[in-house]
Design a protein around this motif. Structure first.
Motif, short mmCIF file in Angstrom:
data_model
loop_
_atom_site.label_atom_id
_atom_site.label_comp_id
_atom_site.label_asym_id
_atom_site.label_seq_id
_atom_site.Cartn_x
_atom_site.Cartn_y
_atom_site.Cartn_z
N ALA A 14 1.21 -1.13 -0.29
CA ALA A 14 -0.45 -0.12 0.14
C ALA A 14 0.72 1.23 0.54
CB ALA A 14 -0.85 0.14 1.36
N LEU A 15 1.98 1.15 1.05
CA LEU A 15 2.97 2.27 1.01
C LEU A 15 3.36 2.58 -0.52
CD1 LEU A 15 4.15 2.72 4.03
CD2 LEU A 15 3.07 4.09 3.40
N VAL A 16 3.85 1.25 -1.33
CA VAL A 16 4.42 1.20 -2.56
C VAL A 16 3.90 1.87 -3.79
CG1 VAL A 16 5.59 0.57 -3.97
CG2 VAL A 16 6.53 0.06 -2.71
N TRP A 17 2.78 1.61 -3.87
CA TRP A 17 1.24 2.85 -4.40
C TRP A 17 1.30 3.54 -4.07
CZ3 TRP A 17 0.08 0.54 -8.82
CH2 TRP A 17 0.57 -0.15 -9.36
N LEU A 18 1.01 4.25 -2.74
CA LEU A 18 0.79 5.44 -2.48
C LEU A 18 2.24 6.67 -3.04
CD1 LEU A 18 -0.32 8.14 -1.03
CD2 LEU A 18 0.84 7.54 1.11
N TYR A 19 3.39 6.24 -2.81
CA TYR A 19 4.50 6.26 -3.34
C TYR A 19 4.53 6.61 -4.86
CZ TYR A 19 7.30 5.12 1.19
OH TYR A 19 7.37 5.40 2.50
N VAL A 20 4.42 5.31 -5.75
CA VAL A 20 4.24 5.50 -6.88
C VAL A 20 3.01 6.80 -7.31
CG1 VAL A 20 3.72 4.01 -8.87
CG2 VAL A 20 4.84 3.58 -6.82
N ALA A 21 2.25 6.78 -6.05
CA ALA A 21 0.74 7.47 -7.24
C ALA A 21 1.18 8.98 -7.32
CB ALA A 21 -0.87 7.05 -6.06
N VAL A 22 1.68 9.56 -6.07
CA VAL A 22 2.67 10.57 -5.84
C VAL A 22 3.36 11.54 -6.57
CG1 VAL A 22 3.00 12.44 -3.99
CG2 VAL A 22 0.99 11.02 -3.70
N LEU A 23 4.25 10.01 -6.48
CA LEU A 23 5.62 10.44 -7.64
C LEU A 23 4.81 10.94 -9.06
CD1 LEU A 23 8.43 7.54 -6.50
CD2 LEU A 23 8.63 10.40 -6.57
N LEU A 24 4.25 9.67 -9.54
CA LEU A 24 3.90 9.77 -11.62
C LEU A 24 2.90 11.36 -11.11
CD1 LEU A 24 3.74 6.25 -12.40
CD2 LEU A 24 5.32 8.18 -13.40
N LEU A 25 1.80 10.99 -10.03
CA LEU A 25 0.62 11.74 -10.64
C LEU A 25 0.80 12.95 -10.51
CD1 LEU A 25 -2.20 8.85 -9.91
CD2 LEU A 25 -1.58 9.30 -12.42
N VAL A 26 1.63 13.14 -9.13
CA VAL A 26 2.22 14.92 -8.71
C VAL A 26 2.81 15.08 -9.38
CG1 VAL A 26 1.41 16.06 -7.40
CG2 VAL A 26 0.41 14.24 -6.78
N GLY A 27 3.64 14.35 -8.80
CA GLY A 27 5.72 15.45 -9.22
C GLY A 27 5.60 15.01 -10.79
N ALA A 28 5.73 14.00 -11.22
CA ALA A 28 6.10 14.12 -12.92
C ALA A 28 5.18 14.72 -13.70
CB ALA A 28 6.69 12.63 -13.17
N ALA A 29 3.54 14.18 -13.51
CA ALA A 29 2.75 15.04 -14.60
C ALA A 29 2.55 16.27 -14.17
CB ALA A 29 1.63 14.39 -13.81
N SER A 30 3.67 17.63 -13.12
CA SER A 30 3.05 18.83 -12.79
C SER A 30 4.45 18.91 -13.45
CB SER A 30 3.42 18.41 -11.20
OG SER A 30 3.69 18.66 -10.70
N HIS A 31 5.73 17.82 -13.24
CA HIS A 31 6.39 18.58 -13.97
C HIS A 31 6.84 18.46 -15.36
CE1 HIS A 31 8.52 19.74 -9.58
NE2 HIS A 31 8.29 18.14 -9.72
N PHE A 32 5.89 18.02 -15.30
CA PHE A 32 5.94 17.53 -17.15
C PHE A 32 4.57 18.13 -17.78
CE2 PHE A 32 3.96 15.94 -21.52
CZ PHE A 32 5.06 15.11 -21.76
N THR A 33 3.63 18.77 -17.33
CA THR A 33 3.31 20.13 -17.66
C THR A 33 4.19 21.55 -17.63
OG1 THR A 33 1.08 19.03 -16.37
CG2 THR A 33 0.63 21.20 -16.99
N ASP A 34 4.94 21.22 -16.87
CA ASP A 34 6.03 22.49 -16.59
C ASP A 34 6.50 22.60 -17.53
OD1 ASP A 34 4.61 23.57 -14.40
OD2 ASP A 34 6.57 23.27 -12.90
N LEU A 35 6.70 21.70 -18.01
CA LEU A 35 8.40 21.20 -19.61
C LEU A 35 7.28 21.58 -20.42
CD1 LEU A 35 10.33 18.45 -18.68
CD2 LEU A 35 10.64 20.76 -18.80
N LEU A 36 6.07 21.76 -20.53
CA LEU A 36 5.51 21.60 -22.12
C LEU A 36 4.76 22.84 -22.03
CD1 LEU A 36 2.81 18.46 -21.64
CD2 LEU A 36 4.39 19.69 -23.65
N ARG A 37 4.35 23.56 -20.86
CA ARG A 37 3.91 25.13 -20.91
C ARG A 37 5.53 25.72 -21.19
NH1 ARG A 37 1.76 26.28 -15.11
NH2 ARG A 37 4.47 26.75 -14.23
N GLY A 38 6.05 25.60 -20.39
CA GLY A 38 7.44 26.62 -20.34
C GLY A 38 9.14 26.18 -21.09
#
Length: 153
Positions: A14-38
């Protein structure tokens, strides 16, 4: 599903899935969006090195998530490294550059809470990842194996 998930306690999975969800859905996704935006230099108020660091988290967050899904201990190590450095970078951005406070930045509050969760729980999760320890061959004491225990030399 990886084999390690069948061996590990449910709380570890459960903790690993939480880590993965936050890393991918919050972290990587927001940084990727930033890259696309600016591009790499999304935040004009931040120094170049900070923008490059945040852009690099697109790769590092994804790599940590993949390593965790594979059950690698290096996934927890990388996740802890990301959380420590990201917390420091955001602390510098909030207090050093923007002259704000903790209460003024809900994103920084969430990052801090997640970082504390990861840093406190990661040692326990890490101990349950990786390959299981091989037993000593029958009739062979563990102390007699190379690197297997004490002894005099």
């Amino acid at each position: 599903m990886s084999a390690w998930m069948h061996r590990a306690p449910r709380w570890t999975v459960a903790l690993v899935w939480l880590y993965v969800a936050v890393l991918l859905l919050v972290g990587a996704a927001s940084h990727f969006t930033d890259l696309l935006r600016g591009g790499i230099y999304t935040y004009d108020w931040a120094p170049d090195w900070l923008n490059v660091y945040w852009a690099s988290l697109t790769v590092f967050d994804t790599a940590a998530a993949l390593l965790l899904l594979l059950g690698r201990r290096s996934g927890t190590d990388l996740t802890c490294g990301i959380m420590l450095t990201d917390l420091c970078a955001n602390w510098y951005a909030v207090y050093g550059l923007q002259r704000g406070g903790f209460a003024d930045h809900p994103g920084f509050q969430r990052l801090t809470l997640f970082a504390v969760l990861v840093l406190v729980s990661a040692p326990f999760v890490r101990g349950r990842l990786g390959t299981p320890r091989k037993a000593a061959p029958e009739g062979c004491a563990e102390e007699n194996l190379v690197g297997g225990g004490g002894g005099s030399g």
